[in-house]
Design a protein around this motif. Structure first.
Motif, short mmCIF file in Angstrom:
data_model
loop_
_atom_site.label_atom_id
_atom_site.label_comp_id
_atom_site.label_asym_id
_atom_site.label_seq_id
_atom_site.Cartn_x
_atom_site.Cartn_y
_atom_site.Cartn_z
N ALA A 269 6.35 0.51 10.62
CA ALA A 269 6.50 1.75 10.40
C ALA A 269 5.55 2.59 11.42
O ALA A 269 4.54 1.93 11.52
N VAL A 270 5.87 3.92 11.71
CA VAL A 270 5.26 4.44 12.60
C VAL A 270 3.99 5.12 11.86
O VAL A 270 3.98 5.88 10.81
N ASN A 338 -4.91 -4.55 -4.54
CA ASN A 338 -4.52 -3.26 -4.03
C ASN A 338 -3.33 -3.02 -3.18
O ASN A 338 -2.73 -2.00 -2.83
N CYS A 339 -2.99 -4.03 -2.66
CA CYS A 339 -2.00 -4.10 -1.41
C CYS A 339 -0.80 -5.05 -1.81
O CYS A 339 0.31 -4.68 -1.15
N CYS A 342 2.88 -4.07 -2.66
CA CYS A 342 3.90 -3.54 -1.48
C CYS A 342 4.03 -4.49 -0.39
O CYS A 342 5.03 -4.50 0.02
N HIS A 343 3.00 -4.86 0.06
CA HIS A 343 3.01 -5.68 1.39
C HIS A 343 3.39 -7.42 1.00
O HIS A 343 3.32 -7.96 2.01
N PRO A 355 5.91 -2.02 5.59
CA PRO A 355 5.89 -2.85 6.85
C PRO A 355 5.09 -4.06 6.97
O PRO A 355 4.46 -4.21 5.90
N LEU A 357 2.35 -6.81 7.96
CA LEU A 357 1.07 -6.91 8.06
C LEU A 357 0.62 -8.06 9.15
O LEU A 357 -0.04 -8.09 9.79
N VAL A 362 -1.09 -2.84 14.74
CA VAL A 362 -2.28 -1.95 14.15
C VAL A 362 -3.06 -2.95 13.77
O VAL A 362 -4.56 -2.64 13.61
N LEU A 371 -6.56 0.78 11.88
CA LEU A 371 -6.29 0.06 10.80
C LEU A 371 -7.39 0.54 9.53
O LEU A 371 -6.82 0.78 8.39
N MET A 380 2.27 7.81 6.29
CA MET A 380 3.34 8.13 5.71
C MET A 380 4.31 8.47 6.98
O MET A 380 4.09 8.81 7.95
N THR A 381 5.53 7.65 6.75
CA THR A 381 6.56 7.84 7.71
C THR A 381 7.12 9.32 7.86
O THR A 381 7.07 10.01 6.86
N PRO A 392 5.61 6.53 1.68
CA PRO A 392 4.09 6.89 1.85
C PRO A 392 3.16 5.77 1.36
O PRO A 392 3.54 4.80 0.72
N MET A 393 2.02 5.54 2.06
CA MET A 393 1.19 4.33 1.95
C MET A 393 -0.04 5.10 1.29
O MET A 393 -0.40 6.24 2.00
N PHE A 396 -7.10 4.77 0.24
CA PHE A 396 -7.85 4.03 -0.56
C PHE A 396 -9.42 4.38 -0.37
O PHE A 396 -10.33 3.64 -0.89
N LEU A 412 -7.32 -9.07 6.69
CA LEU A 412 -6.09 -8.80 7.14
C LEU A 412 -6.06 -9.32 8.54
O LEU A 412 -5.09 -9.89 9.11
C1 HEC Z 1 2.70 1.74 -2.78
C2 HEC Z 1 3.09 0.79 -1.67
C3 HEC Z 1 1.85 0.54 -0.67
C4 HEC Z 1 0.70 0.09 -1.12
C5 HEC Z 1 -0.13 -0.31 -2.53
C6 HEC Z 1 -0.09 -0.44 0.10
N1 HEC Z 1 0.81 0.04 1.28
FE1 HEC Z 1 0.22 -0.27 3.22
N2 HEC Z 1 2.05 0.82 3.52
C7 HEC Z 1 3.02 1.43 2.85
C8 HEC Z 1 3.89 2.04 3.51
C9 HEC Z 1 5.20 2.31 2.91
C10 HEC Z 1 3.60 1.98 4.88
C11 HEC Z 1 4.21 2.70 6.08
C12 HEC Z 1 3.65 3.96 6.26
C13 HEC Z 1 3.55 4.61 7.70
O1 HEC Z 1 3.12 3.59 8.35
O2 HEC Z 1 3.71 5.66 7.92
C14 HEC Z 1 2.40 1.16 4.91
C15 HEC Z 1 1.63 0.92 6.15
C16 HEC Z 1 0.64 0.21 6.34
C17 HEC Z 1 0.09 -0.10 7.48
C18 HEC Z 1 0.42 0.20 8.87
C19 HEC Z 1 1.28 -0.73 9.32
C20 HEC Z 1 2.00 -0.39 10.50
O3 HEC Z 1 2.76 -1.12 11.36
O4 HEC Z 1 1.59 0.89 11.23
C21 HEC Z 1 -1.03 -1.00 6.85
C22 HEC Z 1 -2.13 -1.80 8.09
C23 HEC Z 1 -1.12 -1.24 5.79
N3 HEC Z 1 -0.27 -0.28 5.04
C24 HEC Z 1 -2.06 -1.73 5.02
C25 HEC Z 1 -2.24 -1.62 3.63
C26 HEC Z 1 -3.57 -2.24 3.17
C27 HEC Z 1 -4.53 -3.02 3.64
C28 HEC Z 1 -3.31 -2.06 1.59
C29 HEC Z 1 -4.12 -2.17 0.38
C30 HEC Z 1 -5.31 -1.56 0.59
C31 HEC Z 1 -1.84 -1.39 1.48
N4 HEC Z 1 -1.59 -1.23 2.57
C32 HEC Z 1 -1.29 -0.81 0.30
C33 HEC Z 1 2.91 0.94 1.34
C34 HEC Z 1 1.78 0.50 0.52
#
Ligand code: HEC
Ligand code: HEC
Ligand code: HEC
Length: 438
Positions: A269-270, A338-339, A342-343, A355, A357, A362, A371, A380-381, A392-393, A396, A412
């Motif tokens: 995701a961008v 925390n992550c 979704c991931h 997306p 990881l 990134v 990162l 957020m896309t 939305p992501m 933290f 990571l």
């Molecule tokens: C509620 C769901 C959710 C949770 C919980 C979450 N994420 Fe995400 N994450 C997303 C979404 C949706 C995106 C895409 C948003 C964007 O890149 O615009 C994203 C994007 C990312 C990206 C960018 C990826 C890219 O290719 O650009 C990273 C790195 C990431 N998350 C790491 C984490 C980490 C580390 C945690 C825990 C601390 C976490 N996320 C928790 C939903 C989540």
């Protein structure tokens, strides 16, 4: 003694005068009095509107504090001070409404302003030099008849004298920016029609290299086309890693098309400043043009710099560890808590939603700032026509301190197949401070 000094001063003055005179001569490129060679029709205006999207004129020529489209006033930071973009609406007094086609052509492809002096390359004319006559005429038609005029005076640049003197810019341009004549000849080096279209869009109006190509000390991009190995080999923008686009071995052609067209694909995701590029520019492009750009990027030889290698055994080890959830270190525990929802423990996310990881640019970038920023502030896309819902992501920053974010990011960066350097608490502190500053 005294007379030597006077002679030296006179000599210096003479040299400056000659340099200035030559700069005037350098600025005599193009024909400011040239008239628009064809009638302005609805069709031509529509074509120009599309090309203005490709060129992303709105991104720089609109201020972020609710400014009207194309009315200028956006401050662009440069090493010598802030440069303000200008009003390019057809308002006769404050915009470009009274400009001839020739004057527009000179600004766009030769970096020469209305008064005949050189423009700052914050305006990407080294790339726009590649724009064809036919496309430039369509752009002119759109900016004269398709854009609403807005009366808004241009802001004075925040550059102190003597750096604000413009004539030396003519030398920069002569050294580093092609003329439309040389740029058109260069384009002939590719013979496949689709690749040629892709190269034309990426190098020209798309000006992708202005962020994705590293710059030299004198600020020019290290190469404006595929004949230079460092062209599109990745760079940095306000501390955010800008990935290499050469060959893109980790993505298929379709994944590039989806990402540019909708802001997401099956694995990514961008985020960062690319989000605005997708929202304002590439998501408005036709499937055909997106495919041409993707094919061109895939045709470039990858430099191998920071290239991701899938490592199934290491990936499995991380997945097993997170699945059994025994003897986790701090980074792994923070990830699960925390992550993981979704991931996932696989680091694979969910197709088109969360997306991946494992292997994400990134995550693996040499500079971890982007990162860290995503973890602290979330992301957020964009909402695009092809994918209207936003994903939305959460951020933290409130829930984790610097040491925790560092442990998590370090996990990571060496979890699954990823193999990048550790992150320190000091690095996190720096990004957090910069975010609070904004
Ligand atoms: C509620 C769901 C959710 C949770 C919980 C979450 N994420 Fe995400 N994450 C997303 C979404 C949706 C995106 C895409 C948003 C964007 O890149 O615009 C994203 C994007 C990312 C990206 C960018 C990826 C890219 O290719 O650009 C990273 C790195 C990431 N998350 C790491 C984490 C980490 C580390 C945690 C825990 C601390 C976490 N996320 C928790 C939903 C989540
Ligand atoms: C990356 C930012 C950026 C993009 C993208 C951009 N411009 Fe500019 N443009 C500028 C800046 C900054 C200036 C002022 C330069 C200066 O003062 O020397 C400028 C100047 C100009 C000028 C000269 C105006 C004047 O009053 O002297 C024209 C015309 C222009 N841009 C048209 C366009 C068009 C059309 C597009 C899209 C195809 C575009 N620009 C895209 C940043 C940008
Ligand atoms: C204003 C600067 C800017 C411009 C102009 C720009 N990009 Fe980007 N691009 C970025 C940044 C920053 C990222 C990293 C996004 C992230 O971390 O989520 C990126 C990421 C990408 C990616 C994802 C690569 C990966 O491995 O994740 C692709 C593909 C891409 N850009 C293509 C393009 C193309 C094609 C153009 C020209 C039409 C372009 N970009 C113009 C800043 C830019």
């Amino acid at each position: 003694m005294k007379s030597t000094l006077i002679r030296l001063l006179l000599l210096a003055a003479l040299l400056a005068l000659v340099a200035w005179a030559v700069s005037l001569w350098l600025n005599r490129s193009g024909d400011a009095s040239a008239q628009m060679p064809q009638p302005i029709t609805e069709q031509l205006i529509d074509k120009g509107a599309y090309l203005a999207r490709v060129g992303d004129c709105v991104a720089c020529h609109t201020s972020h504090d609710g400014g009207k489209a194309f009315a200028g006033g956006l401050g662009i930071a440069s090493p010598i001070g802030t440069i303000y973009s200008t009003n390019i609406t057809p308002d006769h007094k404050t915009g470009i409404g009274a400009w001839s086609y020739g004057e527009f052509e000179r600004a766009m492809r030769r970096g020469i302003g209305h008064d005949g002096s050189a423009l700052y390359p914050a305006m990407p004319y080294p790339s726009y030099a590649k724009v064809s006559d036919a496309d430039l005429q369509a752009l002119y038609a759109y900016f004269m008849k398709g854009v609403a005029p807005v009366e808004q005076a241009n802001k004075a640049n925040g550059i102190a004298w003597p750096l604000s003197i413009r004539w030396p810019l003519a030398y920069w341009r002569a050294l580093f920016s092609p003329t439309p004549e040389t740029a058109a000849a260069d384009a002939l080096s590719i013979d496949d029609a689709q690749l040629q279209r892709g190269a034309y869009l990426v190098q020209g109006l798309g000006h992708c290299g202005s962020c994705h190509t590293p710059r030299a000390l004198t600020m020019q991009e290290q190469g404006l086309d595929e004949r230079t190995g460092s062209y599109l080999s990745g760079a940095e923008l306000n501390g955010w890693a800008v990935p290499a686009l050469r060959g893109m071995p980790h993505w298929s052609e379709q994944q590039i098309v989806d990402y540019l067209g909708s802001g997401r694909n099956s694995i990514a995701a961008v985020a960062g400043e690319m989000k605005d590029v997708v929202a304002n520019s590439t998501s408005h492009m036709s499937d055909e043009d997106l495919l041409a750009m993707a094919a061109y990027l895939k045709s470039l030889e990858a430099t191998g710099k920071g290239e991701y290698q899938h490592a199934p055994q290491r990936s499995q080890a991380t997945i097993a560890k997170l699945t059994t959830a025994k003897d986790l270190d701090l980074g792994q525990r923070l990830y699960l808590d925390n992550c993981g929802a979704c991931h996932f423990v696989t680091g694979q996310g969910a197709e088109q939603v969360f997306p991946r990881l494992d292997g994400a640019s990134v995550v693996n970038a040499e500079n971890p700032s982007a990162l860290i920023q995503v973890i602290l502030a979330g992301a957020m896309t964009p909402s695009t026509e092809r994918a209207p819902s936003v994903l939305p992501m959460p951020g933290f920053a409130e829930r984790m301190d610097d040491a925790e974010v560092a442990e998590l990011a370090s996990f990571l960066r060496h979890g699954w197949s990823n193999q990048a350097s550790k992150v320190t608490a000091a690095q996190v502190r720096e990004v957090r401070a910069a975010l609070q500053h904004h």
